[in-house]
Scaffold this motif. Structure first.
Motif, PDB file in Angstrom:
ATOM      1  N   VAL A  34      39.969  40.909  16.560  1.00 45.99           N
ATOM      2  CA  VAL A  34      38.698  40.623  15.426  1.00 45.99           C
ATOM      3  C   VAL A  34      38.626  39.381  14.762  1.00 45.99           C
ATOM      4  N   ASN A  35      40.379  38.981  14.398  1.00 43.52           N
ATOM      5  CA  ASN A  35      41.139  37.580  13.575  1.00 43.52           C
ATOM      6  C   ASN A  35      40.123  36.242  14.836  1.00 43.52           C
ATOM      7  N   ALA A  36      39.920  36.375  15.787  1.00 45.14           N
ATOM      8  CA  ALA A  36      39.490  35.692  16.523  1.00 45.14           C
ATOM      9  C   ALA A  36      37.730  35.488  16.179  1.00 45.14           C
ATOM     10  N   LEU A  37      37.364  36.392  16.282  1.00 48.39           N
ATOM     11  CA  LEU A  37      35.836  36.277  15.784  1.00 48.39           C
ATOM     12  C   LEU A  37      36.241  36.052  14.537  1.00 48.39           C
ATOM     13  N   ALA A  38      36.907  36.354  13.622  1.00 48.66           N
ATOM     14  CA  ALA A  38      36.912  35.657  12.322  1.00 48.66           C
ATOM     15  C   ALA A  38      36.760  34.263  12.107  1.00 48.66           C
ATOM     16  N   SER A  39      37.985  34.176  12.786  1.00 51.72           N
ATOM     17  CA  SER A  39      37.921  31.802  12.665  1.00 51.72           C
ATOM     18  C   SER A  39      37.342  31.156  13.292  1.00 51.72           C
ATOM     19  N   ALA A  40      36.490  32.064  14.466  1.00 52.08           N
ATOM     20  CA  ALA A  40      35.318  31.406  15.465  1.00 52.08           C
ATOM     21  C   ALA A  40      34.131  30.994  14.017  1.00 52.08           C
ATOM     22  N   ALA A  41      34.204  32.526  13.568  1.00 55.63           N
ATOM     23  CA  ALA A  41      32.703  32.217  12.577  1.00 55.63           C
ATOM     24  C   ALA A  41      32.701  31.005  11.103  1.00 55.63           C
ATOM     25  N   GLY A  42      34.091  31.212  10.796  1.00 51.12           N
ATOM     26  CA  GLY A  42      34.822  30.241  10.198  1.00 51.12           C
ATOM     27  C   GLY A  42      34.882  28.419  10.026  1.00 51.12           C
ATOM     28  N   LEU A  43      35.127  28.798  11.232  1.00 48.97           N
ATOM     29  CA  LEU A  43      34.440  27.171  11.958  1.00 48.97           C
ATOM     30  C   LEU A  43      32.754  26.825  11.904  1.00 48.97           C
ATOM     31  N   THR A  83      34.546  39.259   5.696  1.00 47.75           N
ATOM     32  CA  THR A  83      34.586  40.208   6.879  1.00 47.75           C
ATOM     33  C   THR A  83      35.135  40.967   7.765  1.00 47.75           C
ATOM     34  N   LEU A  84      35.006  39.765   8.337  1.00 45.48           N
ATOM     35  CA  LEU A  84      36.425  40.205   9.583  1.00 45.48           C
ATOM     36  C   LEU A  84      37.300  39.852   9.659  1.00 45.48           C
ATOM     37  N   THR A  85      37.517  38.916   8.239  1.00 41.62           N
ATOM     38  CA  THR A  85      39.040  39.189   8.071  1.00 41.62           C
ATOM     39  C   THR A  85      39.650  40.387   7.160  1.00 41.62           C
ATOM     40  N   SER A 144      52.672  43.550   5.964  1.00 40.82           N
ATOM     41  CA  SER A 144      52.560  42.406   5.564  1.00 40.82           C
ATOM     42  C   SER A 144      52.200  41.336   6.174  1.00 40.82           C
ATOM     43  N   ALA A 145      53.973  40.861   6.736  1.00 36.56           N
ATOM     44  CA  ALA A 145      53.842  39.532   8.358  1.00 36.56           C
ATOM     45  C   ALA A 145      52.961  40.223   9.383  1.00 36.56           C
ATOM     46  N   VAL A 146      52.842  40.769   9.517  1.00 36.76           N
ATOM     47  CA  VAL A 146      52.266  40.999  10.766  1.00 36.76           C
ATOM     48  C   VAL A 146      51.024  40.889  10.849  1.00 36.76           C
ATOM     49  N   PRO A 147      50.115  41.146  10.158  1.00 34.40           N
ATOM     50  CA  PRO A 147      48.917  41.358   9.993  1.00 34.40           C
ATOM     51  C   PRO A 147      48.393  39.545   9.937  1.00 34.40           C
ATOM     52  N   GLU A 148      48.828  39.209   8.477  1.00 30.09           N
ATOM     53  CA  GLU A 148      49.129  37.790   7.705  1.00 30.09           C
ATOM     54  C   GLU A 148      49.598  36.923   8.781  1.00 30.09           C
ATOM     55  N   VAL A 149      50.754  36.555   9.303  1.00 29.80           N
ATOM     56  CA  VAL A 149      50.913  35.685  10.096  1.00 29.80           C
ATOM     57  C   VAL A 149      50.024  35.779  11.475  1.00 29.80           C
ATOM     58  N   LEU A 150      49.831  36.972  12.054  1.00 29.97           N
ATOM     59  CA  LEU A 150      48.582  36.864  13.404  1.00 29.97           C
ATOM     60  C   LEU A 150      47.233  36.315  12.746  1.00 29.97           C
ATOM     61  N   VAL A 151      46.729  36.956  11.378  1.00 28.21           N
ATOM     62  CA  VAL A 151      46.030  35.918  10.757  1.00 28.21           C
ATOM     63  C   VAL A 151      46.141  34.340  10.606  1.00 28.21           C
ATOM     64  N   ALA A 152      47.359  34.239  10.409  1.00 25.52           N
ATOM     65  CA  ALA A 152      47.053  32.605  10.280  1.00 25.52           C
ATOM     66  C   ALA A 152      47.166  32.155  11.102  1.00 25.52           C
ATOM     67  N   LEU A 153      47.716  32.210  12.438  1.00 28.63           N
ATOM     68  CA  LEU A 153      48.340  31.663  13.549  1.00 28.63           C
ATOM     69  C   LEU A 153      47.279  31.283  14.411  1.00 28.63           C
ATOM     70  N   VAL A 154      45.947  32.496  14.301  1.00 30.17           N
ATOM     71  CA  VAL A 154      44.521  32.505  15.187  1.00 30.17           C
ATOM     72  C   VAL A 154      43.325  31.383  14.769  1.00 30.17           C
ATOM     73  N   HIS A 155      43.720  31.552  13.342  1.00 30.26           N
ATOM     74  CA  HIS A 155      43.123  30.793  12.332  1.00 30.26           C
ATOM     75  C   HIS A 155      43.595  29.100  12.823  1.00 30.26           C
ATOM     76  N   ALA A 156      44.865  28.496  12.666  1.00 28.04           N
ATOM     77  CA  ALA A 156      45.628  27.157  12.515  1.00 28.04           C
ATOM     78  C   ALA A 156      45.253  27.567  13.869  1.00 28.04           C
ATOM     79  N   LEU A 157      45.624  27.925  14.601  1.00 26.99           N
ATOM     80  CA  LEU A 157      45.072  28.039  16.308  1.00 26.99           C
ATOM     81  C   LEU A 157      43.499  27.173  16.252  1.00 26.99           C
TER      82      LEU A 157
END
Length: 591
Positions: A34-43, A83-85, A144-157
């Motif tokens: 889901v976060n990958a889709l959110a990051s792709a949409a953010g690009l 929404t996806l985030t 908190s860390a697991v979702p936020e870190v995974l979201v940040a990692l995928v977004h940064a990548l």
């Protein structure tokens, strides 16, 4: 003497974290997808912004209509990304709650699985700190860390890949400027784990000092040790303060350095992109898109930097929580070859040349030899410090002799599984615990399937006359509006023993908090209930010893006399002198 609780190593913590992730792998995969889709949409938004700039600069065709369509597309993809985030975070937080509960339950199970002789030697403050403070830190991190870190990692990548694909030269320039961030993180990580372990250890030491001081408050006042305990508390506070300041100093270096380094990629791309645009190698829209991507990269990197710092403290807490698994299987479980107690010998307890010391090199028990026959009532007497309570702990299997043996049947008592041990031997001391629950549930700890009639019978057997005064009887909630005094709480503990129905009962000052008349009545009631069972009493009131079948006299860690009351009084040695002295005091009229 308290032993130190182990701390899990980095590899053990990593393995435990991976197990927790695998236990809920569906949620982890969902978070990533889901976060990958959110990051792709953010690009898409920054790319469309670049197209808008290039469209306006070109000025051909229906510019306004094209810009409107591009702007609307950017708005749509921004809403989709948001929404996806939100959805990814929702999945992550639920995952965190489930995993935090799993960690707490695992710690509780490991604690409850410890044999009494091991658990009794653990530092109370450290164990409490691990089960409360450290477990809470781990739970918060997992939530908190697991979702936020995974979201940040995928977004940064995705952002890094996007800027490199957009223009490799600008992308490599931006990544090169992140070297400062990598250097700051590397410097911090080398120093963070020891610093946060020191913070956790000093906090546990402070908790242990405070807990032991509160528990022994009466003894401290009696012996005039207030200044010494105050000094110990101040030293623990000072140590905890120094450890926390050391960890804070690392943060004062990490964050300013990282903040400066995070701004360098944007500056570098603007400078290089401006030069390339001036030479006609890239469009201004492409430079703006790359700059926006790298500016957006600051957000997830900021989140990662924040969690890198917090994860070090959480990692130290995770290591302490998982450290309980470091207690060897040999200590957790009875020896593999142990079988049931030898039925031919019944419940005979035999002590053979037992020696024991709390510290290396100084025995407190010296070559004890003793046989306790089934159904016998044995009293153990002696002056304070003679070794009575230590012998009781060996008989109950809470400690193991360093040399010699303590067996029931042909089996070492300390090797019996907890369930089987409680069927044979139960040790009752003056320490007791009343749970904040109904009286019924407090009693059913000893026998979960006991009926109300059996509960009433157990309370009446120990002289608990206060039962009739409770507003709701067995349904009365204890620890809230109804608080039992020391004597009543002790009778509650003794009633549990009646329900447990052990073959051998060891009483170590079990009636010490009762007044003499109540104690005498309680002991007589217990004697009637436990008739035919083995009763070993650490006797501080010689009247208790007088009623026993045999009396064992301890002095300086040695068993110096053994016999009946009449035999020992006639011998006129240690017990005889104690009896005559006590009898003379009892006969002296009070003022």
């Amino acid at each position: 003497m308290s032993r130190q609780l182990p701390i899990a190593g980095t590899a053990e913590v990593r393995a435990a974290a991976l197990r927790d992730l695998r236990a809920d792998r569906g949620a982890v995969v969902a978070i990533i997808l889901v976060n990958a889709l959110a990051s792709a949409a953010g690009l898409v938004g920054p790319w469309l912004l670049g197209r808008i700039i290039d469209t306006i600069q070109a000025g051909t065709g229906d510019v306004l209509s094209k810009v409107d369509r591009l702007a609307f597309g950017a708005l749509v993809f921004t809403i989709v990304q948001t929404t996806l985030t939100w959805w990814a975070l929702k999945i992550g937080y639920r995952f965190g709650e489930r995993t935090a509960a799993r960690v707490r339950e695992r710690f509780l199970k490991r604690t409850l699985a410890l044999p009494p002789r091991v658990a009794d030697q653990l530092p109370t403050g450290d164990l409490i700190a691990r089960g409360s403070t450290d477990a809470a830190v781990v739970a918060l991190t997992l939530r908190s860390a697991v979702p936020e870190v995974l979201v940040a990692l995928v977004h940064a990548l995705f952002l890094i890949v996007a800027v490199v694909v957009l223009d490799p030269l600008l992308g490599l320039c931006g990544l090169a400027c992140l070297i400062g961030v990598a250097a700051a993180v590397r410097w911090y990580l080398k120093r963070a784990r020891p610093a946060y372990l020191a913070v956790a250890a000093s906090g546990a030491e402070l908790a242990d000092v405070v807990a032991s001081t509160a528990k022994g408050a009466r003894t401290i006042e009696l012996l005039g040790l207030e200044d010494r305990r105050e000094q110990a508390t101040e030293a623990a506070i000072s140590q905890a303060r120094s450890a926390r300041l050391g960890a804070l100093w690392l943060r004062t270096v990490l964050f300013p350095w990282a903040d400066v380094s995070l701004g360098l990629p944007v500056v570098g791309v603007l400078l290089v992109g401006g030069a390339l645009h001036a030479n006609g190698l890239v469009s201004i829209g492409l430079v703006v898109t790359a700059t926006v991507y790298l500016r957006q990269l600051v957000g997830p990197l900021d989140i990662l930097m924040l969690w890198i710092e917090q994860l070090q403290g959480a990692g130290a807490s995770y290591a302490r929580v998982e450290g309980l698994a470091g207690i060897s299987d040999e200590e957790r479980q009875p020896t593999a070859h142990i079988q049931d107690v030898d039925a031919d010998l019944g419940d005979r307890i035999q002590v053979n040349n037992a020696r024991y010391s709390y510290t290396d090199g100084r025995d407190v028990l010296h070559g004890i030899d003793l046989i306790v026959q089934p159904g016998e009532r044995l009293a153990i007497v002696g002056t304070s410090g003679a070794g009575k309570s230590t012998l009781a702990r060996l008989l109950a299997g809470l400690d193991r002799p360093h040399t010699g043996s303590v067996t029931i049947g042909s089996t070492p008592v300390a090797d019996l599984p907890p369930g089987q041990l409680r069927e044979h031997v139960v040790l009752i001391t003056q320490d007791h615990h009343v749970f904040h629950d109904t009286l019924r549930d407090n009693l059913r700890i000893a026998r979960p399937n006991a009926t109300d009639e059996e509960l009433h019978a157990a309370l009446h057997a120990v002289g608990a006359e206060w039962l009739d005064d409770l507003p709701l009887g067995l349904d009365t909630e204890l620890g809230h509006e109804t608080i039992l005094d020391g004597a009543s709480a002790q009778q509650l503990s003794l009633a549990r023993v009646v329900l447990a129905d052990p073959h051998t009962l060891i009483l170590d000052e079990a009636t010490a908090q009762l007044d003499p008349r109540t104690a005498r009545r309680t002991e007589q009631s217990l004697a009637a209930v436990l008739r035919g069972r083995t009763v070993i009493a650490i006797a501080h009131r010689l009247q208790t010893a007088h009623d026993a079948d045999r009396i064992a006299v301890m002095e300086a860690g040695e068993l110096v006399e053994l016999g009946t009351h009449n035999e020992l009084v006639s011998a006129g040695r240690v017990y005889g002198k104690l009896w005559h002295s006590w009898h003379a005091e009892a006969d002296t009229p009070s003022d």
